[in-house]
Design an enzyme around this catalytic site. Structure first.
Site, PDB file in Angstrom:
ATOM      1  N   SER A   7      12.926   5.651  39.265  1.00 17.39           N
ATOM      2  CA  SER A   7      13.742   4.711  39.650  1.00 17.39           C
ATOM      3  C   SER A   7      14.823   3.435  39.892  1.00 17.39           C
ATOM      4  O   SER A   7      14.524   2.612  38.722  1.00 17.39           O
ATOM      5  CB  SER A   7      12.458   4.201  40.767  1.00 17.39           C
ATOM      6  N   HIS A  32      14.809   8.246  41.456  1.00 17.05           N
ATOM      7  CA  HIS A  32      14.065   8.440  43.080  1.00 17.05           C
ATOM      8  C   HIS A  32      15.070   7.093  43.352  1.00 17.05           C
ATOM      9  O   HIS A  32      15.194   5.892  42.119  1.00 17.05           O
ATOM     10  CB  HIS A  32      12.458   7.405  42.769  1.00 17.05           C
ATOM     11  N   ASP A  34      15.669   4.388  46.093  1.00 15.35           N
ATOM     12  CA  ASP A  34      14.750   3.444  46.885  1.00 15.35           C
ATOM     13  C   ASP A  34      15.711   2.354  48.247  1.00 15.35           C
ATOM     14  O   ASP A  34      16.300   1.833  48.002  1.00 15.35           O
ATOM     15  CB  ASP A  34      13.629   2.438  46.239  1.00 15.35           C
ATOM     16  N   MET A  36      16.360   0.095  50.871  1.00 16.15           N
ATOM     17  CA  MET A  36      15.367  -0.324  51.503  1.00 16.15           C
ATOM     18  C   MET A  36      16.452  -1.134  52.815  1.00 16.15           C
ATOM     19  O   MET A  36      17.617  -1.516  52.229  1.00 16.15           O
ATOM     20  CB  MET A  36      14.536  -1.643  50.972  1.00 16.15           C
ATOM     21  N   HIS A  65      13.941   7.098  49.184  1.00 14.55           N
ATOM     22  CA  HIS A  65      12.159   7.476  49.861  1.00 14.55           C
ATOM     23  C   HIS A  65      13.430   5.988  50.829  1.00 14.55           C
ATOM     24  O   HIS A  65      13.811   4.654  50.595  1.00 14.55           O
ATOM     25  CB  HIS A  65      11.494   6.349  49.274  1.00 14.55           C
ATOM     26  N   MET A  67      12.696   3.337  53.002  1.00 14.24           N
ATOM     27  CA  MET A  67      12.003   1.842  53.781  1.00 14.24           C
ATOM     28  C   MET A  67      13.031   1.812  54.420  1.00 14.24           C
ATOM     29  O   MET A  67      13.057  -0.169  54.311  1.00 14.24           O
ATOM     30  CB  MET A  67      12.064   1.017  52.898  1.00 14.24           C
ATOM     31  N   MET A 136       1.788   4.753  47.745  1.00 19.37           N
ATOM     32  CA  MET A 136       2.580   3.773  47.495  1.00 19.37           C
ATOM     33  C   MET A 136       1.371   2.416  46.590  1.00 19.37           C
ATOM     34  O   MET A 136      -0.073   2.508  47.320  1.00 19.37           O
ATOM     35  CB  MET A 136       2.656   3.247  49.023  1.00 19.37           C
ATOM     36  N   GLY A 141       9.209  -3.144  49.061  1.00 22.81           N
ATOM     37  CA  GLY A 141      10.403  -4.052  49.549  1.00 22.81           C
ATOM     38  C   GLY A 141      11.094  -4.335  47.750  1.00 22.81           C
ATOM     39  O   GLY A 141      12.005  -5.170  47.804  1.00 22.81           O
ATOM     40  N   GLY A 143      10.541  -3.711  42.776  1.00 20.52           N
ATOM     41  CA  GLY A 143      10.355  -3.652  42.429  1.00 20.52           C
ATOM     42  C   GLY A 143       9.464  -4.973  41.462  1.00 20.52           C
ATOM     43  O   GLY A 143       9.690  -6.180  41.385  1.00 20.52           O
ATOM     44  N   GLY A 144       8.870  -3.807  39.863  1.00 21.41           N
ATOM     45  CA  GLY A 144       7.978  -4.835  39.272  1.00 21.41           C
ATOM     46  C   GLY A 144       7.045  -5.469  39.832  1.00 21.41           C
ATOM     47  O   GLY A 144       6.811  -6.765  39.112  1.00 21.41           O
ATOM     48  N   ASP A 174       3.981   6.340  43.255  1.00 25.97           N
ATOM     49  CA  ASP A 174       4.748   4.517  43.137  1.00 25.97           C
ATOM     50  C   ASP A 174       5.131   2.711  43.176  1.00 25.97           C
ATOM     51  O   ASP A 174       4.740   2.402  44.274  1.00 25.97           O
ATOM     52  CB  ASP A 174       5.830   5.086  44.066  1.00 25.97           C
ATOM     53  N   GLY A 175       5.074   2.545  42.103  1.00 28.49           N
ATOM     54  CA  GLY A 175       4.491   0.742  42.244  1.00 28.49           C
ATOM     55  C   GLY A 175       3.539   0.965  40.737  1.00 28.49           C
ATOM     56  O   GLY A 175       2.429   1.336  40.920  1.00 28.49           O
ATOM     57  N   GLY A 176       3.853  -0.367  39.816  1.00 28.20           N
ATOM     58  CA  GLY A 176       3.416  -1.140  39.549  1.00 28.20           C
ATOM     59  C   GLY A 176       3.162   0.467  37.916  1.00 28.20           C
ATOM     60  O   GLY A 176       1.691   0.539  37.235  1.00 28.20           O
ATOM     61  N   GLY A 196       9.445   2.279  37.592  1.00 30.90           N
ATOM     62  CA  GLY A 196      11.086   1.853  37.571  1.00 30.90           C
ATOM     63  C   GLY A 196      11.020   1.045  36.195  1.00 30.90           C
ATOM     64  O   GLY A 196      11.951   1.019  35.090  1.00 30.90           O
ATOM     65  N   SER A 197      10.709  -0.439  36.668  1.00 30.29           N
ATOM     66  CA  SER A 197      10.739  -1.006  35.265  1.00 30.29           C
ATOM     67  C   SER A 197      10.491  -0.915  34.300  1.00 30.29           C
ATOM     68  O   SER A 197      10.851  -1.383  33.366  1.00 30.29           O
ATOM     69  CB  SER A 197       9.473  -2.926  35.891  1.00 30.29           C
TER      70      SER A 197
END
Length: 227
Positions: A7, A32, A34, A36, A65, A67, A136, A141, A143-144, A174-176, A196-197
């Protein structure tokens, strides 16, 4: 085979072309993006121009994606910019079936997602017409964020749905996602990992992509029946 979709939300935009090349060198499968709007989610990121820019920099499928509030107004803009997959939120699409049909008419693959607190069963009627379901594992909203374990039950539900129905949609998370959460999400049924991160905060981006891809596929292979 597990696919890795870095991402760019966590990329350094001052050297985006170089970092995109690094994820290519590392064997990334998708990019990816994002999107927003500062309304549906509190953060504001980028729009079709960024999608077009990334499309010029890399020859990888672009996984977008949305959002955003009222995504139906913008679908054509993102496909024209180069999106290969468009993922929309159940919560923002009052006529979700119509939205999915429109994405396919425009020539993109169809993705559907829902917020962590929304029951995954609500998207069951739409599963026959989608290519991808995004689970999700953080609130959309930023990252990280820390991984939310509620995602594991949703991944398992989708995996079992595919097993019993024979439907061909892909399961994305997606996420963490990092070294600690990689194993649980793969074991629960994730097939596409948005990271991502844990990739872009590394000094060795290509190496990190390779590490995640190798580890994820090793975990998946352990689950495959022999013979």
């Amino acid at each position: 085979m597990i696919r890795i979709a870095p991402s760019i939300l966590n990329a350094d935009l001052s050297c985006l072309r170089e970092q995109l090349q690094q994820i290519v060198d590392g064997g990334a499968d998708w990019v990816h993006l994002d999107v927003m709007d500062g309304h549906y989610v509190p953060n504001l990121t980028f729009g079709p121009l960024m999608v077009e820019t990334v499309a010029r920099c890399v020859d990888l499928p672009l996984d977008v994606h949305l959002m955003i509030a009222d995504p139906d107004r913008s679908l054509a803009d993102y496909v024209d910019a180069g999106a290969n997959t468009l993922t929309v939120h159940l919560e923002t699409c009052p006529h979700l079936w119509r939205t999915c049909d429109r994405i396919r008419e425009l020539g993109a693959k169809v993705g559907v997602t829902l917020n962590p607190a929304t029951p995954v069963q609500l998207i069951e009627p739409i599963l026959p017409v989608v290519d991808l379901v995004l689970v999700m594992s953080v609130e959309p909203g930023y990252g990280g964020q820390k991984f939310l374990p509620v995602a594991l039950g949703k991944l398992d539900y989708l995996r079992e749905n595919k097993r019993h129905t024979g439907l061909g949609f892909s399961i994305q998370v997606d996420g963490g996602i990092d070294e600690q959460t990689l194993s649980p999400v793969v074991h629960a049924g994730a097939e596409i990992l948005v990271i991502g991160s844990a990739i872009f905060k590394s000094k060795e981006i290509a190496a990190r992509v390779r590490e995640f891809k190798t580890a994820a596929n090793a975990l998946e292979n352990k689950q495959q029946p022999l013979g």
